[in-house]
Design a protein around this motif. Structure first.
Motif, PDB file in Angstrom:
ATOM      1  N   VAL A  31     -11.800  -8.431  -6.519  1.00  0.00           N
ATOM      2  CA  VAL A  31     -11.037  -7.342  -7.130  1.00  0.00           C
ATOM      3  C   VAL A  31      -9.622  -7.320  -6.547  1.00  0.00           C
ATOM      4  O   VAL A  31      -9.432  -7.529  -5.351  1.00  0.00           O
ATOM      5  CB  VAL A  31     -11.749  -5.986  -6.917  1.00  0.00           C
ATOM      6  N   ARG A  32      -8.632  -7.048  -7.392  1.00  0.00           N
ATOM      7  CA  ARG A  32      -7.226  -7.194  -6.998  1.00  0.00           C
ATOM      8  C   ARG A  32      -6.489  -5.877  -6.766  1.00  0.00           C
ATOM      9  O   ARG A  32      -5.303  -5.863  -6.438  1.00  0.00           O
ATOM     10  CB  ARG A  32      -6.497  -8.011  -8.056  1.00  0.00           C
ATOM     11  N   GLY A  33      -7.168  -4.748  -6.969  1.00  0.00           N
ATOM     12  CA  GLY A  33      -6.528  -3.456  -6.754  1.00  0.00           C
ATOM     13  C   GLY A  33      -7.542  -2.423  -6.311  1.00  0.00           C
ATOM     14  O   GLY A  33      -8.731  -2.548  -6.606  1.00  0.00           O
ATOM     15  N   ILE A  34      -7.072  -1.399  -5.607  1.00  0.00           N
ATOM     16  CA  ILE A  34      -7.930  -0.314  -5.145  1.00  0.00           C
ATOM     17  C   ILE A  34      -7.332   1.012  -5.606  1.00  0.00           C
ATOM     18  O   ILE A  34      -6.146   1.284  -5.389  1.00  0.00           O
ATOM     19  CB  ILE A  34      -8.075  -0.304  -3.608  1.00  0.00           C
ATOM     20  N   GLU A  35      -8.175   1.847  -6.217  1.00  0.00           N
ATOM     21  CA  GLU A  35      -7.794   3.207  -6.588  1.00  0.00           C
ATOM     22  C   GLU A  35      -8.320   4.168  -5.518  1.00  0.00           C
ATOM     23  O   GLU A  35      -9.475   4.075  -5.109  1.00  0.00           O
ATOM     24  CB  GLU A  35      -8.378   3.582  -7.948  1.00  0.00           C
ATOM     25  N   HIS A  36      -7.494   5.081  -5.064  1.00  0.00           N
ATOM     26  CA  HIS A  36      -7.817   6.124  -4.075  1.00  0.00           C
ATOM     27  C   HIS A  36      -7.669   5.597  -2.644  1.00  0.00           C
ATOM     28  O   HIS A  36      -6.622   5.744  -2.057  1.00  0.00           O
ATOM     29  CB  HIS A  36      -9.208   6.725  -4.306  1.00  0.00           C
ATOM     30  N   GLY A  37      -8.738   5.026  -2.037  1.00  0.00           N
ATOM     31  CA  GLY A  37      -8.647   4.467  -0.695  1.00  0.00           C
ATOM     32  C   GLY A  37      -8.418   5.480   0.411  1.00  0.00           C
ATOM     33  O   GLY A  37      -7.897   5.138   1.475  1.00  0.00           O
ATOM     34  N   ASN A  38      -8.833   6.725   0.210  1.00  0.00           N
ATOM     35  CA  ASN A  38      -8.519   7.798   1.159  1.00  0.00           C
ATOM     36  C   ASN A  38      -9.125   7.619   2.547  1.00  0.00           C
ATOM     37  O   ASN A  38      -8.641   8.217   3.507  1.00  0.00           O
ATOM     38  CB  ASN A  38      -8.995   9.142   0.605  1.00  0.00           C
ATOM     39  N   LEU A  39     -10.191   6.838   2.677  1.00  0.00           N
ATOM     40  CA  LEU A  39     -10.910   6.750   3.946  1.00  0.00           C
ATOM     41  C   LEU A  39     -10.804   5.373   4.591  1.00  0.00           C
ATOM     42  O   LEU A  39     -11.628   5.010   5.428  1.00  0.00           O
ATOM     43  CB  LEU A  39     -12.394   7.113   3.729  1.00  0.00           C
ATOM     44  N   ILE A  40      -9.777   4.608   4.257  1.00  0.00           N
ATOM     45  CA  ILE A  40      -9.656   3.254   4.805  1.00  0.00           C
ATOM     46  C   ILE A  40      -9.170   3.280   6.250  1.00  0.00           C
ATOM     47  O   ILE A  40      -8.470   4.201   6.677  1.00  0.00           O
ATOM     48  CB  ILE A  40      -8.719   2.370   3.959  1.00  0.00           C
ATOM     49  N   SER A  41      -9.524   2.218   6.973  1.00  0.00           N
ATOM     50  CA  SER A  41      -9.069   2.038   8.357  1.00  0.00           C
ATOM     51  C   SER A  41      -7.885   1.085   8.392  1.00  0.00           C
ATOM     52  O   SER A  41      -7.560   0.414   7.398  1.00  0.00           O
ATOM     53  CB  SER A  41     -10.212   1.463   9.198  1.00  0.00           C
ATOM     54  N   ALA A  42      -7.267   0.982   9.550  1.00  0.00           N
ATOM     55  CA  ALA A  42      -6.141   0.065   9.721  1.00  0.00           C
ATOM     56  C   ALA A  42      -6.568  -1.385   9.518  1.00  0.00           C
ATOM     57  O   ALA A  42      -5.815  -2.199   8.965  1.00  0.00           O
ATOM     58  CB  ALA A  42      -5.535   0.251  11.109  1.00  0.00           C
ATOM     59  N   THR A  43      -7.783  -1.727   9.938  1.00  0.00           N
ATOM     60  CA  THR A  43      -8.273  -3.100   9.782  1.00  0.00           C
ATOM     61  C   THR A  43      -8.415  -3.469   8.313  1.00  0.00           C
ATOM     62  O   THR A  43      -8.002  -4.554   7.884  1.00  0.00           O
ATOM     63  CB  THR A  43      -9.634  -3.259  10.485  1.00  0.00           C
ATOM     64  N   THR A  44      -8.985  -2.568   7.542  1.00  0.00           N
ATOM     65  CA  THR A  44      -9.137  -2.823   6.110  1.00  0.00           C
ATOM     66  C   THR A  44      -7.783  -2.869   5.418  1.00  0.00           C
ATOM     67  O   THR A  44      -7.546  -3.709   4.541  1.00  0.00           O
ATOM     68  CB  THR A  44     -10.032  -1.751   5.478  1.00  0.00           C
ATOM     69  N   ALA A  45      -6.888  -1.983   5.798  1.00  0.00           N
ATOM     70  CA  ALA A  45      -5.548  -1.995   5.218  1.00  0.00           C
ATOM     71  C   ALA A  45      -4.836  -3.313   5.505  1.00  0.00           C
ATOM     72  O   ALA A  45      -4.136  -3.862   4.641  1.00  0.00           O
ATOM     73  CB  ALA A  45      -4.731  -0.819   5.754  1.00  0.00           C
TER      74      ALA A  45
END
Length: 440
Positions: A288-302
């Motif tokens: 998947v090439r895009g993410i909608e929302h992403g409110n709970l992501i960590s620095a590693t995932t970002a």
């Protein structure tokens, strides 16, 4: 009288301009000359130096000239008196600000008002949804949104109706129905309801599909129907009744089948509804090439998102709306709990993503300094969007204040927005010399 019985009378037909296969299709946009404008360049987060004249024709910007106090700039020939083309519209903006039309990268134009709760919305008839959608689209455009990306619910037919002039609204990019597993974020059926042996239930913003054969069929049908991209529900959501935010949805094989099909059928873009690290990673690790929302992501995932060039579309505006009148009861009690959970972390996630270098496509504010509109144009696949430059769409807002200095001026269109121009057509105007195009 026609010289031959039964043949068309061309003289008569020429006097009946609406005698056409699609009488709502308008002639090309007129030549428009906007003088003495301050140009907002959101890509650089600054105004272009000096005052400028901008010339648009047939929906595109064809010329830009810098004005000085010493001389009048030489514009291209604007009107041949013997031409059948109408006389151009020439307007002195007297130093007002000319801003690219706004692009909202996450909307649901079929999630219409007129109901008190989410359960009422999903039970509203399609006919009534369609009629109310025309109001939503018109209001979006009048607030300055000349392009929007619908992430579940709209259709190619609706986008085509707008582009032909049948319906007034923003330029529309759409994914058809979002794809959801049974019990996933776009499954709005009762908890004890069965979708039957073959799945494929379609309701409101999405359609359910389970297993590789079903997701292949659903993806192919949406692309066949004209979807510009495909939306996949990869995690739990606020508005859906049976899934917690922390759930991870679809299998790796199912998501891989979707993304592979999108590559094979025109290299279509894919995006995922996902809030948590687990659901975001599940999406991007399977193509998947895009993410909608992403409110709970960590620095590693970002950081991983930045390395892979995955777009992020935050949607921070929507959570506050769903807790204030008249929508305070739109969500069920469990939905209110989830809404508070993601709202609390939203700004932090945006800072984390920005520090990691993730490409942001900020919903509702993509062309006023928060995010470079060139990124939105790249994701949408149209480089003519989001800029005031020769060859770009003449999607323009006339403002009496600089949105780069204070972005909140866009919150008050009734005060600061003096004109909306889309594709070279004047949609709304409070400037006497800039008449609104007659749509009737």
């Amino acid at each position: 009288m026609s010289p031959f019985p039964g043949s068309p009378d061309k003289t008569r037909d020429s006097l009946l301009p609406k005698l056409a296969l699609k009488p709502w299709v308008r002639d090309k946009a007129p030549r428009l000359i906007l003088r003495n404008a301050k140009i907002v360049d959101p890509s650089e987060g600054a105004l272009l130096a000096g005052l400028h004249d901008v010339v648009a024709e047939d929906g595109l910007i064809i010329s830009m000239c810098t004005r000085t106090t010493e001389h009048e700039p030489k514009l291209p020939s604007i009107w041949d008196a013997d031409s059948k083309d109408p006389k151009p519209i020439v307007v002195d903006l007297s130093g007002k600000y000319l801003c690219p039309g706004l692009i909202d990268c996450h909307v649901h134009v079929t999630a219409v008002p007129g109901v008190k709760t989410m359960s009422e919305l999903v039970q509203t008839s399609e006919e009534l949804i369609h009629l109310r959608t025309t109001y939503i689209l018109r209001e979006m455009l009048l607030r300055g949104f000349t392009t929007v990306r619908d992430t579940g619910g709209a259709s190619k037919a609706l986008a085509g109706a707008i582009s032909e002039g049948l319906i007034t609204g923003p330029r529309l990019f759409q994914c058809g129905k979002a794809l959801s597993q049974t019990g996933g974020h776009a499954d709005f059926g009762p908890a004890n309801a069965s979708t039957g042996c073959c799945g494929g239930h379609v309701q409101s913003l999405g359609r359910t599909c389970d297993g590789v054969p079903q997701v292949l069929k659903a993806t192919r049908e949406e692309l066949k129907g004209g979807a510009d991209f495909i939306k996949v529900m990869c995690g739990g959501g606020v508005a859906s009744p049976t899934d917690a935010i922390e759930t991870v949805q679809f299998t790796a094989e199912e998501i891989g089948a979707i993304t592979t099909t999108c590559k094979q059928m025109g290299n279509k873009h894919t995006t995922a509804h996902a809030y948590t690290d687990a659901s975001v990673l599940h999406a991007i690790e399977n193509g998947v090439r895009g993410i909608e929302h992403g409110n709970l992501i960590s620095a590693t995932t970002a950081q991983l998102m930045a390395e892979k060039g995955v777009f992020l579309t935050p949607t921070l505006a929507c959570y506050g709306i769903m807790v204030r009148p008249p929508f305070e009861d739109f969500l069920p009690p469990e939905g209110k709990v989830k809404n508070a959970q993601v709202m609390e972390r939203g700004l932090d996630a945006l800072k984390i993503a920005d520090e990691a270098g993730v490409v942001p496509l900020i919903s509702a504010l993509p062309s006023v300094g928060q995010a470079d509109p060139r990124f939105a144009a790249r994701m949408l696949g149209d480089a003519k969007l989001g800029r005031i430059a020769v060859g770009c769409y003449a999607d323009l807002l006339v403002l009496d204040a600089d949105p780069l200095e204070d972005v909140t001026v866009l919150d008050y269109p009734e005060k600061h927005l003096f004109a909306v121009i889309q594709g070279g057509r004047v949609i709304s105007s409070r400037i006497d010399a800039l008449p609104v195009e007659n749509h009737i």
